[in-house]
Design a protein around this motif. Structure first.
Motif, PDB file in Angstrom:
ATOM      1  N   GLU A  95      -3.045  -8.426  -6.291  1.00  0.00           N
ATOM      2  CA  GLU A  95      -1.664  -9.053  -5.834  1.00  0.00           C
ATOM      3  C   GLU A  95      -1.068  -8.483  -4.720  1.00  0.00           C
ATOM      4  O   GLU A  95      -0.391  -9.369  -4.086  1.00  0.00           O
ATOM      5  CB  GLU A  95      -0.752  -8.771  -7.159  1.00  0.00           C
ATOM      6  CG  GLU A  95      -1.022  -9.365  -8.621  1.00  0.00           C
ATOM      7  CD  GLU A  95      -0.921 -10.993  -8.284  1.00  0.00           C
ATOM      8  OE1 GLU A  95       0.224 -11.363  -8.081  1.00  0.00           O
ATOM      9  OE2 GLU A  95      -1.870 -11.714  -8.368  1.00  0.00           O
ATOM     10  N   LEU A  96      -1.346  -7.184  -4.590  1.00  0.00           N
ATOM     11  CA  LEU A  96      -0.792  -6.674  -3.322  1.00  0.00           C
ATOM     12  C   LEU A  96      -1.579  -7.265  -2.103  1.00  0.00           C
ATOM     13  O   LEU A  96      -0.796  -7.472  -0.903  1.00  0.00           O
ATOM     14  CB  LEU A  96      -0.995  -5.195  -3.085  1.00  0.00           C
ATOM     15  CG  LEU A  96      -0.126  -4.171  -4.131  1.00  0.00           C
ATOM     16  CD1 LEU A  96      -0.331  -2.753  -4.104  1.00  0.00           C
ATOM     17  CD2 LEU A  96       1.433  -4.467  -3.901  1.00  0.00           C
ATOM     18  N   ASP A  97      -2.920  -7.677  -2.202  1.00  0.00           N
ATOM     19  CA  ASP A  97      -3.584  -8.155  -1.154  1.00  0.00           C
ATOM     20  C   ASP A  97      -2.856  -9.452  -0.606  1.00  0.00           C
ATOM     21  O   ASP A  97      -3.096  -9.880   0.847  1.00  0.00           O
ATOM     22  CB  ASP A  97      -4.894  -8.427  -1.794  1.00  0.00           C
ATOM     23  CG  ASP A  97      -5.719  -7.297  -1.508  1.00  0.00           C
ATOM     24  OD1 ASP A  97      -5.353  -6.337  -1.280  1.00  0.00           O
ATOM     25  OD2 ASP A  97      -7.050  -7.161  -2.205  1.00  0.00           O
ATOM     26  N   LYS A  98      -2.425 -10.020  -1.506  1.00  0.00           N
ATOM     27  CA  LYS A  98      -1.606 -11.770  -1.188  1.00  0.00           C
ATOM     28  C   LYS A  98      -0.421 -11.532  -0.130  1.00  0.00           C
ATOM     29  O   LYS A  98      -0.214 -12.474   0.519  1.00  0.00           O
ATOM     30  CB  LYS A  98      -0.904 -12.158  -2.748  1.00  0.00           C
ATOM     31  CG  LYS A  98      -2.214 -12.602  -3.510  1.00  0.00           C
ATOM     32  CD  LYS A  98      -1.894 -13.086  -4.837  1.00  0.00           C
ATOM     33  CE  LYS A  98      -2.850 -13.759  -5.800  1.00  0.00           C
ATOM     34  NZ  LYS A  98      -2.138 -14.073  -6.982  1.00  0.00           N
ATOM     35  N   THR A  99       0.054 -10.310  -0.065  1.00  0.00           N
ATOM     36  CA  THR A  99       1.229  -9.935   0.788  1.00  0.00           C
ATOM     37  C   THR A  99       0.837  -8.988   1.876  1.00  0.00           C
ATOM     38  O   THR A  99       1.524  -8.214   2.276  1.00  0.00           O
ATOM     39  CB  THR A  99       2.404  -9.524   0.100  1.00  0.00           C
ATOM     40  OG1 THR A  99       2.053  -8.159  -0.696  1.00  0.00           O
ATOM     41  CG2 THR A  99       3.021 -10.436  -0.710  1.00  0.00           C
ATOM     42  N   ASN A 100      -0.580  -8.837   2.075  1.00  0.00           N
ATOM     43  CA  ASN A 100      -1.059  -7.758   3.038  1.00  0.00           C
ATOM     44  C   ASN A 100      -0.654  -6.276   2.748  1.00  0.00           C
ATOM     45  O   ASN A 100      -0.391  -5.851   3.908  1.00  0.00           O
ATOM     46  CB  ASN A 100      -0.756  -8.422   4.428  1.00  0.00           C
ATOM     47  CG  ASN A 100      -1.504  -9.595   4.808  1.00  0.00           C
ATOM     48  OD1 ASN A 100      -2.876  -9.678   4.285  1.00  0.00           O
ATOM     49  ND2 ASN A 100      -0.793 -10.309   5.393  1.00  0.00           N
ATOM     50  N   ARG A 101      -0.527  -5.976   1.562  1.00  0.00           N
ATOM     51  CA  ARG A 101       0.094  -4.527   1.379  1.00  0.00           C
ATOM     52  C   ARG A 101      -1.382  -3.831   0.624  1.00  0.00           C
ATOM     53  O   ARG A 101      -2.064  -4.466   0.044  1.00  0.00           O
ATOM     54  CB  ARG A 101       1.215  -4.485   0.435  1.00  0.00           C
ATOM     55  CG  ARG A 101       2.088  -3.546   0.700  1.00  0.00           C
ATOM     56  CD  ARG A 101       3.424  -3.601  -0.072  1.00  0.00           C
ATOM     57  NE  ARG A 101       3.154  -2.189  -0.800  1.00  0.00           N
ATOM     58  CZ  ARG A 101       3.291  -1.909  -2.006  1.00  0.00           C
ATOM     59  NH1 ARG A 101       3.579  -2.651  -2.918  1.00  0.00           N
ATOM     60  NH2 ARG A 101       3.372  -0.740  -2.367  1.00  0.00           N
TER      61      ARG A 101
END
Length: 121
Positions: A95-101
């Motif tokens: 889920e964080l990958d979706k916002t580059n986090r």
């Protein structure tokens, strides 16, 4: 239509939409309730699922929790395991990958020992 980025919708287009419903991020108590009810009864769950930790340390919306639960179930199934914290934390990273986090060890607190394993799953 649904969006988390209302500010990115053209003003002229927005005027043509009759209703805009705003959903707030659930608070810790609400997130805990969502986590406790998100998996169907048939889902094999690890007895050690820490709903308090998930609610306190993963400040996400209900839709993210749903996505994480589904992803965690697939990860666990792929490993022939019950859904556990490592699967949910890996799903959180997705889920964080979706916002580059990226998740940090500090965020994982008492589950920091999963950090390297999560990045290898």
């Amino acid at each position: 239509m649904a969006t988390n980025y209302l500010q990115n919708i053209d003003e002229a287009f927005l005027r043509r939409i009759n209703y805009v419903i705003r959903f707030s991020i659930p608070d810790e108590e609400q997130r805990k309730a969502i986590w406790q009810g998100i998996f169907p009864a048939e889902t094999p769950l690890d007895r050690e699922l820490d709903y308090d930790f998930l609610a306190r340390k993963l400040p996400v919306a209900g839709g993210n929790i749903k996505n994480m639960a589904i992803t965690a179930a697939f990860l666990a199934s792929d490993s022939s395991e019950a859904v556990g914290m490592k699967h949910i934390l890996k799903a959180y990273q997705y889920e964080l990958d979706k916002t580059n986090r990226a998740m940090t060890k500090d965020e994982l607190a008492e589950y920091a020992f999963y950090f390297d394993e999560i990045h290898l799953l």
